[in-house]
Every structure is written in structure tokens, then in C-alpha cells.
Scaffold this motif. Sequence first.
Motif, PDB file in Angstrom:
ATOM      1  N   ALA A   9     -11.317   7.070  -3.834  1.00 21.22           N
ATOM      2  CA  ALA A   9     -10.827   8.447  -3.908  1.00 21.22           C
ATOM      3  C   ALA A   9      -9.978   8.680  -5.151  1.00 21.22           C
ATOM      4  N   SER A  10      -9.315   7.637  -5.632  1.00 22.79           N
ATOM      5  CA  SER A  10      -8.453   7.747  -6.815  1.00 22.79           C
ATOM      6  C   SER A  10      -9.215   7.478  -8.112  1.00 22.79           C
ATOM      7  N   TYR A  14      -3.492  -1.644  -6.833  1.00 23.51           N
ATOM      8  CA  TYR A  14      -4.045  -1.816  -5.491  1.00 23.51           C
ATOM      9  C   TYR A  14      -4.204  -3.281  -5.095  1.00 23.51           C
ATOM     10  N   ALA A  32     -11.232   2.463   0.233  1.00 19.45           N
ATOM     11  CA  ALA A  32     -11.550   3.895   0.261  1.00 19.45           C
ATOM     12  C   ALA A  32     -10.561   4.691  -0.577  1.00 19.45           C
ATOM     13  N   ASP A  33      -9.295   4.301  -0.543  1.00 20.25           N
ATOM     14  CA  ASP A  33      -8.276   4.983  -1.337  1.00 20.25           C
ATOM     15  C   ASP A  33      -8.523   4.752  -2.825  1.00 20.25           C
ATOM     16  N   LYS A  65       1.542   7.651  -6.373  1.00 25.03           N
ATOM     17  CA  LYS A  65       0.742   8.870  -6.533  1.00 25.03           C
ATOM     18  C   LYS A  65       1.592  10.109  -6.267  1.00 25.03           C
ATOM     19  N   LEU A 115       0.826  -1.202   0.000  1.00 25.21           N
ATOM     20  CA  LEU A 115       0.000   0.000   0.000  1.00 25.21           C
ATOM     21  C   LEU A 115       0.859   1.251   0.000  1.00 25.21           C
ATOM     22  N   ASP A 116       1.963   1.209   0.737  1.00 25.04           N
ATOM     23  CA  ASP A 116       2.869   2.363   0.773  1.00 25.04           C
ATOM     24  C   ASP A 116       3.422   2.657  -0.620  1.00 25.04           C
ATOM     25  N   GLN A 123       0.998   4.687  -2.554  1.00 20.79           N
ATOM     26  CA  GLN A 123       1.014   6.089  -2.151  1.00 20.79           C
ATOM     27  C   GLN A 123       2.202   6.819  -2.757  1.00 20.79           C
ATOM     28  N   ALA A 181      -9.611   0.483   4.189  1.00 20.95           N
ATOM     29  CA  ALA A 181      -8.810   1.676   3.921  1.00 20.95           C
ATOM     30  C   ALA A 181      -8.305   1.674   2.481  1.00 20.95           C
ATOM     31  N   VAL A 182      -7.871   0.503   2.009  1.00 23.36           N
ATOM     32  CA  VAL A 182      -7.420   0.393   0.618  1.00 23.36           C
ATOM     33  C   VAL A 182      -8.584   0.667  -0.321  1.00 23.36           C
ATOM     34  N   ARG A 236      -8.031  -2.520   7.451  1.00 20.73           N
ATOM     35  CA  ARG A 236      -7.004  -2.099   6.499  1.00 20.73           C
ATOM     36  C   ARG A 236      -7.493  -2.331   5.060  1.00 20.73           C
TER      37      ARG A 236
END
Length: 605
Positions: free
Chosen positions: A267-268, A242, A263-264, A231, A224-225, A228, A260-261, A257
Motif C-alpha cells: 500500500a505504501s 519495514y 500488505a502495508d 507515516k 510496526l507501530d 505507522q 499485514a506488514v 502479522r
Amino acid sequence: MLSKWRIASKIAGFGTLCERSPTVMLRSRSLVVVPSLARPSSLFSFFFIKFPLVPSCNTRRPPLCYHTSPRLFTKPIPSNECFPCLSVNKMRLSTLTAAATPPIHGSSASLPAGTTLSSRAKKKARRESPEGVLRNKLDICSKNGDVAEALRLYEEARGNGVPLSQHHYNVLLYLCSASDGVLGLEKGFEIFRQMVTENIVPNEATFTSAARLAAAREDPEMALDLVQQMKGFGIAPRLRSYGPALFGFCKKGMADRAYAVDADMVASGVVAEEAELSAILKVSVDARRADKVYEIMHRLRATVRQVSETTAGIVEGWFKCEEAAKVGEEAWDVSKVREGIVRGGGGWHGQGWLGSGDWRLTRTHMDETGVCGSCGDKLVCIDIEPKETQNFASSLTNLACKREVRADFVRFQDWLQKHGPFEAVVDGANVGLINQHSFSFFQLNTIVKQLRQMSPSNRLPLIILHKNRVTGGPAQHPNNKILLETWKKSGALYATPPGSNDDWYWLYAAVSCKCLLVTNDEMRDHLFQLLGTSFFPRWKEKHQVRLSFSQRGAALHMPPPYSIVIQESEKGSWHVPTTTGDDLETPRQWLCATRAKDASSSSHL
């Protein structure tokens, strides 16, 4: 855009962050790190590579320092973040990109002054250079999935001093990340570190392969890092980017977790498909998160519509568990539920679980009118708004004009405006080739006659055929010539020009005329994927007429009077269609989930 770069790579593996950060001291031409008192694990160590002012693809500089951050590619981090902020030499992205491009051996640089090479000669020189030969061989390894040979080529190239480009490294990383063996995994990290050392610019494929390597090490946090950081470099993540993190968290049962992925991703602007939604559904069922199960069920309804057998099994697992029997409103507001159904267009209300008690599960079929063979509920037909169809026709026109000769497609639109609208459109090539070794005008004409007999106005349907079908081969037979001439005079035949794709024409005609489309084409290839997963499946479900042929003749299978999509009734029951048993001769299988206790007997507000 990126004025400062920092690249860090792990030496022995991926670990957790130390709680305390090192103190950083900078000099004009060097980077010195003074470790903090927090002692990192001896199993993990990391290094930074300081970029030279004018990098070279052959530069191999030793590690300058050790650091505890797991970030592999990073830009400077603001001081308010948890990671230490480090400064390095400024470098333009264009300079680094140019350095990553290998020289062309045998180019005009080695020729006498005044001699220039043609573009063809330059391409040949590039192809025959050591880098070009290596690229070709690695591409063959990628096609064949040959990790061992790719690693041998890599070691050989390194030994011979052949500079590797971004493409070389990406192929190697992809093969290592797809390998099941420990050797491929370990070599993947080594190759990744070497790519960092040589200052090769990463792209989306680089980060995705690195994330897969992290996931293979069961480190979804690192995966996941990396997304980020991707991006942060201005690279838009894709769904595959992802995947390693999402599936890794789901596999470990780390539901929060995984959310959270997810949701990201939202958002993307990345849309999850069935595999991702199924994984989130599974971890939600295991965590007994009734609210999340309900949410994902509706996302499956909106995005996937019909589920695979694997996903159907997860849905069954939810309805069988104790938590599913506990949740649900025993007394609900009927008017509010009905209002939700009207607002949603039918087939769902979105008000949450209704009813109480155990669920009764059955695998069943629907009759021709959409009545469930198990519970007796009647499925609904979800309406398509006229504005949606109009917008879809406009987007279809834009796509077609980009991929077809614009003048040809505009000419077809004008022709359709003059001769239309039609009650049905026939994909002539598809219909004439069903169960045939060669094109059959007789079979096509049989379907055309049936459609004309069904027509209230006794009008011929529009037949779309490529010009080659109209002028060559079986079209030269006298009877077929007469048939084609009859269709032409009736304004029922359109021959698409050479080099065109028939699909754009018959699809646009059916959409713009708001009529039936006769074809067995499942419309699943790349062309139709461009149309999206929101409106197109719903349109196809309501307009596609499919065909079957038997000894009794041809049979037209009209669109069902109900929508083949996950449906939630106003009584709280669920019907989930599967993709198995989707043959014309085999009825589609549905999963029916109703409360064992009659929901209608509950007291409602």
C-alpha cells in the motif's frame, strides 16, 4: 503541516497496551494524567514530554506524567481510535527544526560589529566547533562500527554540555541498533529517550533505528507501530523501515502479522526484495499456507527471477512437506491454463497448484536449447513487448539527461540517428580490459572482427569508447591509430566526451537499436538500479553477449534461447534458477520440481 505534536518514550522497555486508557485532564500550561483503574505492569512505564513554546536544543525538562501508550512519537489521535487523544501546546515544525540546529561557535556573532565571515570561514567555524568535532568523531565510529567509543563520546559530550543534533543522535542510534551486546541495546533506549527530551525532530533514519531497537527486544508490534507513526509525520517509509517488523514477525512464526506488514508495504509503494520475500515464504511454508506459498513463488518470479541458495532451500522445504503433496487440482481446465500462459507472456499460468501426489525434486542443468536435464521439459523464451522497449528507452533518456551534460547526450542521439541502427554495440572499455593489466586494442579488435563475421550484412558493430581511450595511452601506437581511424571512417566509433559516463551511451544505443550488447559488465551498480527491476533484467537477459578468453581464443556467449527465470509449466511442474554456478564455465544450477506421478496421465477437463 503538523500543527500538534506529542512525543512519548518508554523508560524501562517496550510492553503491551493496557486494555483501559487513562483519563486526561488539561490545564493551560501543564498536562496532568489521572491513571485509570487498569494497573499497568510494573516493568513498564512511559512519559510524555511537553514542548515549550520556544524550544531550545539544550532544554532538558523532567517527565510530566506517566502513560501506558507505546507510541514514541505521535500526533494527536482522532477520538475514534483506540489510543487516548491528548492535546499539547501547538508548535510549528519549522520552529522545532530550527531549535534542533546547534549554534556555530566562533561565528560572526562573536566578531566586532560590521565584520562578516565568508562561507568558507563559516564552514571552518562549524567544523571546528564542539558539535562539529563530535560529528566527525561519531562518523568515524560509524564507519568502524565502534559502539563503545561512540558511547564514550556521547557521555563526554553530555558532561561538557555539548548540544547534540539530529545527526548526532541518528549515528548513535544506528550504532546501538546494530550492536549485538546488551549494553548497546540498553544505551540505545536511553539515547532515544534523551533525543525525545531535547525535542529533536525525528526523521526516517530515527524511526528505522528505533524500530531495530524494538526488534532486538523481540517486539515487532512496536517496530510496526513506529512505521505507522513515521507515516503520520509525513515521512515515507523505506524498505529498511519495514524490515524490523517483518523479520520479527516471521522469526516468531506469526504469519498473519507478517502478511499485514507485507500488505502495508504494498500500500505504501515499497517493493519487497528477495530477503523479505524469502522470509514471508519461510513463514508460509512453516504455517502450511499453500495459497501464500504459491503467491510468493510468483512474486519471486516477477521480482527476483533467480534465487539465492537460501531461498532455493526454502522452496525445496515446501515441495518436500506433506501439505505440498496434498494440494493441487487433479482435473484442471487445460484451455484456461493455456489462456493464462498466453495472457502472462509465457512461462507461468497463475491458476494454482496442478496435479496431485508427492513431488520429485532434483538439482539439474538446462542444455543449450533450454531442455531440462531431469524431466525433459523445455523452458520457454518470455517475450518482450515492443512498447515496453520504447518506454524503457524513453526513461533511459530522461535519466541520462539528468546525469550527463544534456547537450552531449542529445548530440549522441543525433549521431546515432544518422549512423544507426547497428546490429551490435560494444562496451569498448570493458572488452579491452578483460584479463588485461592495460587496455588492449588487439583484444577489442578481435571481438569486433568476430561480430562483423556474424553480421548478416557484414557490418561493423558500434564501439563506444571514452575520448581519453581514443586520444591517449595505447591509442598513440601507430597500429592502433590506423585501427581507430578505420572505425571512425566507417561510422562505427563514438568517443564519449570528458566527464561523461560511458555506460549511459552504450546502454542507450543497444536499447534504441534493439540489438545485442557485448560486455561482461554485470550492470548491478547504482546506475542500473535506477532502471528498476521490472523490465531491465528481462532486456539484459535477451540482449547481453558475454565474453570469455582462453588459449583457444575469445568466445562469445550469446543470450540463451530461453528465459532464466522461475517458470511454471502448463503441466504444473516448476523450474527455479539459482544465482550460484553463474560462471561462464560453470552451468547454472536449476531446481526441478515435478509430481512423482506423471501429471500428463491425469484426466483434464
